[in-house]
Design a protein around this motif. Sequence first.
Motif, PDB file in Angstrom:
ATOM      1  N   TYR A 122       0.821  -1.205   0.000  1.00 22.54           N
ATOM      2  CA  TYR A 122       0.000   0.000   0.000  1.00 22.54           C
ATOM      3  C   TYR A 122       0.861   1.263   0.000  1.00 22.54           C
ATOM      4  CZ  TYR A 122      -3.628  -3.329   1.260  1.00 22.54           C
ATOM      5  OH  TYR A 122      -4.489  -4.387   1.270  1.00 22.54           O
ATOM      6  N   ARG A 123       1.983   1.215  -0.702  1.00 23.47           N
ATOM      7  CA  ARG A 123       2.860   2.370  -0.746  1.00 23.47           C
ATOM      8  C   ARG A 123       2.197   3.593  -1.386  1.00 23.47           C
ATOM      9  NH1 ARG A 123       8.975   2.499  -3.313  1.00 23.47           N
ATOM     10  NH2 ARG A 123       9.027   4.710  -3.793  1.00 23.47           N
ATOM     11  N   PRO A 124       1.519   3.464  -2.546  1.00 28.78           N
ATOM     12  CA  PRO A 124       0.837   4.648  -3.102  1.00 28.78           C
ATOM     13  C   PRO A 124      -0.212   5.223  -2.168  1.00 28.78           C
ATOM     14  CG  PRO A 124       1.007   2.918  -4.759  1.00 28.78           C
ATOM     15  CD  PRO A 124       1.411   2.302  -3.458  1.00 28.78           C
ATOM     16  N   THR A 125      -0.901   4.353  -1.415  1.00 30.48           N
ATOM     17  CA  THR A 125      -1.905   4.837  -0.472  1.00 30.48           C
ATOM     18  C   THR A 125      -1.266   5.663   0.639  1.00 30.48           C
ATOM     19  OG1 THR A 125      -3.260   2.883  -0.915  1.00 30.48           O
ATOM     20  CG2 THR A 125      -3.780   4.146   1.057  1.00 30.48           C
ATOM     21  N   MET A 126      -0.115   5.203   1.133  1.00 28.37           N
ATOM     22  CA  MET A 126       0.592   5.957   2.165  1.00 28.37           C
ATOM     23  C   MET A 126       1.087   7.291   1.623  1.00 28.37           C
ATOM     24  SD  MET A 126       2.809   3.300   4.470  1.00 28.37           S
ATOM     25  CE  MET A 126       3.422   4.692   5.404  1.00 28.37           C
ATOM     26  N   GLN A 127       1.551   7.283   0.385  1.00 29.61           N
ATOM     27  CA  GLN A 127       2.021   8.531  -0.200  1.00 29.61           C
ATOM     28  C   GLN A 127       0.885   9.543  -0.343  1.00 29.61           C
ATOM     29  OE1 GLN A 127       3.969   7.534  -3.858  1.00 29.61           O
ATOM     30  NE2 GLN A 127       5.846   6.850  -2.856  1.00 29.61           N
ATOM     31  N   LEU A 128      -0.252   9.079  -0.832  1.00 31.50           N
ATOM     32  CA  LEU A 128      -1.397   9.987  -0.967  1.00 31.50           C
ATOM     33  C   LEU A 128      -1.888  10.468   0.389  1.00 31.50           C
ATOM     34  CD1 LEU A 128      -3.425   8.250  -3.839  1.00 31.50           C
ATOM     35  CD2 LEU A 128      -2.066  10.342  -3.965  1.00 31.50           C
ATOM     36  N   SER A 129      -1.887   9.573   1.383  1.00 33.26           N
ATOM     37  CA  SER A 129      -2.298   9.977   2.733  1.00 33.26           C
ATOM     38  C   SER A 129      -1.356  11.031   3.291  1.00 33.26           C
ATOM     39  CB  SER A 129      -2.345   8.757   3.654  1.00 33.26           C
ATOM     40  OG  SER A 129      -3.277   7.805   3.195  1.00 33.26           O
ATOM     41  N   GLY A 130      -0.045  10.807   3.098  1.00 32.34           N
ATOM     42  CA  GLY A 130       0.924  11.795   3.569  1.00 32.34           C
ATOM     43  C   GLY A 130       0.761  13.134   2.883  1.00 32.34           C
ATOM     44  N   LEU A 131       0.478  13.100   1.569  1.00 33.53           N
ATOM     45  CA  LEU A 131       0.290  14.350   0.838  1.00 33.53           C
ATOM     46  C   LEU A 131      -0.988  15.067   1.285  1.00 33.53           C
ATOM     47  CD1 LEU A 131       1.619  16.022  -1.412  1.00 33.53           C
ATOM     48  CD2 LEU A 131       0.098  14.885  -3.033  1.00 33.53           C
ATOM     49  N   LEU A 132      -2.055  14.305   1.555  1.00 35.65           N
ATOM     50  CA  LEU A 132      -3.306  14.921   2.003  1.00 35.65           C
ATOM     51  C   LEU A 132      -3.157  15.526   3.397  1.00 35.65           C
ATOM     52  CD1 LEU A 132      -5.967  12.365   0.723  1.00 35.65           C
ATOM     53  CD2 LEU A 132      -5.464  14.638  -0.182  1.00 35.65           C
ATOM     54  N   PHE A 133      -2.482  14.813   4.311  1.00 33.29           N
ATOM     55  CA  PHE A 133      -2.231  15.366   5.645  1.00 33.29           C
ATOM     56  C   PHE A 133      -1.396  16.646   5.539  1.00 33.29           C
ATOM     57  CE2 PHE A 133      -3.335  11.208   7.625  1.00 33.29           C
ATOM     58  CZ  PHE A 133      -4.179  11.693   8.602  1.00 33.29           C
ATOM     59  N   SER A 134      -0.397  16.615   4.675  1.00 30.86           N
ATOM     60  CA  SER A 134       0.456  17.796   4.510  1.00 30.86           C
ATOM     61  C   SER A 134      -0.323  18.949   3.908  1.00 30.86           C
ATOM     62  CB  SER A 134       1.654  17.444   3.625  1.00 30.86           C
ATOM     63  OG  SER A 134       2.410  16.380   4.176  1.00 30.86           O
ATOM     64  N   LEU A 135      -1.189  18.651   2.947  1.00 35.40           N
ATOM     65  CA  LEU A 135      -2.014  19.709   2.346  1.00 35.40           C
ATOM     66  C   LEU A 135      -2.944  20.327   3.378  1.00 35.40           C
ATOM     67  CD1 LEU A 135      -3.063  21.274  -0.108  1.00 35.40           C
ATOM     68  CD2 LEU A 135      -4.593  19.349  -0.583  1.00 35.40           C
ATOM     69  N   LEU A 136      -3.559  19.473   4.210  1.00 34.48           N
ATOM     70  CA  LEU A 136      -4.423  19.982   5.270  1.00 34.48           C
ATOM     71  C   LEU A 136      -3.646  20.847   6.248  1.00 34.48           C
ATOM     72  CD1 LEU A 136      -7.123  20.050   6.817  1.00 34.48           C
ATOM     73  CD2 LEU A 136      -6.451  17.895   7.904  1.00 34.48           C
ATOM     74  N   GLY A 137      -2.460  20.378   6.634  1.00 37.59           N
ATOM     75  CA  GLY A 137      -1.634  21.157   7.555  1.00 37.59           C
ATOM     76  C   GLY A 137      -1.204  22.487   6.967  1.00 37.59           C
ATOM     77  N   TRP A 138      -0.883  22.507   5.663  1.00 42.99           N
ATOM     78  CA  TRP A 138      -0.467  23.753   5.025  1.00 42.99           C
ATOM     79  C   TRP A 138      -1.619  24.747   4.960  1.00 42.99           C
ATOM     80  CZ3 TRP A 138      -1.924  25.850   0.152  1.00 42.99           C
ATOM     81  CH2 TRP A 138      -1.171  26.974  -0.229  1.00 42.99           C
ATOM     82  N   VAL A 139      -2.815  24.271   4.619  1.00 43.97           N
ATOM     83  CA  VAL A 139      -3.978  25.163   4.573  1.00 43.97           C
ATOM     84  C   VAL A 139      -4.260  25.746   5.960  1.00 43.97           C
ATOM     85  CG1 VAL A 139      -6.474  25.262   4.172  1.00 43.97           C
ATOM     86  CG2 VAL A 139      -5.005  24.026   2.564  1.00 43.97           C
ATOM     87  N   LEU A 140      -4.208  24.900   6.980  1.00 40.23           N
ATOM     88  CA  LEU A 140      -4.453  25.386   8.342  1.00 40.23           C
ATOM     89  C   LEU A 140      -3.347  26.326   8.808  1.00 40.23           C
ATOM     90  CD1 LEU A 140      -5.764  22.131  10.074  1.00 40.23           C
ATOM     91  CD2 LEU A 140      -7.088  24.080   9.265  1.00 40.23           C
ATOM     92  N   SER A 141      -2.116  26.065   8.363  1.00 39.95           N
ATOM     93  CA  SER A 141      -1.015  26.961   8.721  1.00 39.95           C
ATOM     94  C   SER A 141      -1.215  28.344   8.111  1.00 39.95           C
ATOM     95  CB  SER A 141       0.312  26.356   8.252  1.00 39.95           C
ATOM     96  OG  SER A 141       1.391  27.234   8.504  1.00 39.95           O
ATOM     97  N   CYS A 142      -1.639  28.382   6.842  1.00 40.93           N
ATOM     98  CA  CYS A 142      -1.936  29.681   6.211  1.00 40.93           C
ATOM     99  C   CYS A 142      -3.089  30.377   6.926  1.00 40.93           C
ATOM    100  CB  CYS A 142      -2.272  29.472   4.739  1.00 40.93           C
ATOM    101  SG  CYS A 142      -0.907  28.874   3.718  1.00 40.93           S
ATOM    102  N   LEU A 143      -4.096  29.599   7.320  1.00 43.04           N
ATOM    103  CA  LEU A 143      -5.227  30.176   8.046  1.00 43.04           C
ATOM    104  C   LEU A 143      -4.788  30.728   9.393  1.00 43.04           C
ATOM    105  CD1 LEU A 143      -8.325  30.601   8.113  1.00 43.04           C
ATOM    106  CD2 LEU A 143      -8.517  28.331   9.145  1.00 43.04           C
ATOM    107  N   THR A 144      -3.912  30.003  10.083  1.00 44.25           N
ATOM    108  CA  THR A 144      -3.410  30.463  11.377  1.00 44.25           C
ATOM    109  C   THR A 144      -2.644  31.768  11.244  1.00 44.25           C
ATOM    110  OG1 THR A 144      -3.225  28.169  12.120  1.00 44.25           O
ATOM    111  CG2 THR A 144      -2.003  29.825  13.365  1.00 44.25           C
ATOM    112  N   THR A 145      -1.895  31.913  10.157  1.00 46.92           N
ATOM    113  CA  THR A 145      -1.081  33.111   9.963  1.00 46.92           C
ATOM    114  C   THR A 145      -1.924  34.376   9.914  1.00 46.92           C
ATOM    115  OG1 THR A 145       0.512  31.771   8.716  1.00 46.92           O
ATOM    116  CG2 THR A 145       0.681  34.158   8.498  1.00 46.92           C
TER     117      THR A 145
END
Length: 217
Positions: free
Chosen positions: A5-28
């Motif tokens: 399930y390597r592609p699944t882990m990669q997509l999950s990591g990218l989605l978590f990172s995208l969520l974190g980046w959006v929230l980081s911009c919102l926090t700023t």
Amino acid sequence: MALVYRPTMQLSGLLFSLLGWVLSCLTTYLPQWKNLNLELNELEIWTMGLWQACVVQEEGGTQCKDFDSFLALPPELRISRILMVFSNGSGLLGLLLSGFGLDCSKIGERQQEQKKRLLLFGGTLFWISGITAIVPVSWVAHSTVQEFWDENIPDIVPRWDFGEALFVGWFAGFCLLLGGSLLNCTICSTEVHPSAGRYAVAEQQDRCQHLETETRP
């Protein structure tokens, strides 16, 4: 280590990172880093962020005013503004590099080593982005706690309290660290392609047929 399930882990990591980046911009840009509730007038709530201060009135809505000078800000807000902007920039760069390094990406399919480097660099940037998001939020929270329990300040003086942006920032940093960890973990694994198994079986059958041909009288 084989990871199906390597592609699944990669997509999950990218989605978590995208969520974190959006929230980081919102926090700023959220003005709720600090909240101040006046006991003399409970209908007004003062808030302070990295860019502006606002007053929330129950009847008149919200009125905000940008800070006139960067140098006039407290030290924790000045450094926090710089770190949060750096966190947003490194997170955006990590998203771009990680997107090109995914196994499901059609770009550079024959250059797997370069894709691994891009994925590793992107995951490292997510770590940096997560840390630089958690540090300023924690610093402002620490200074707020110190001011709240400062015995030298008279009791009649209102005290600042935690704002909603601090909790959003902590969650953003956690998502960025988790996403970067998932991406970097997939680099140490090898993906098992179904086509590789079919090729191995076909090659083994060809060898068996060749041996049978040679052993026939």
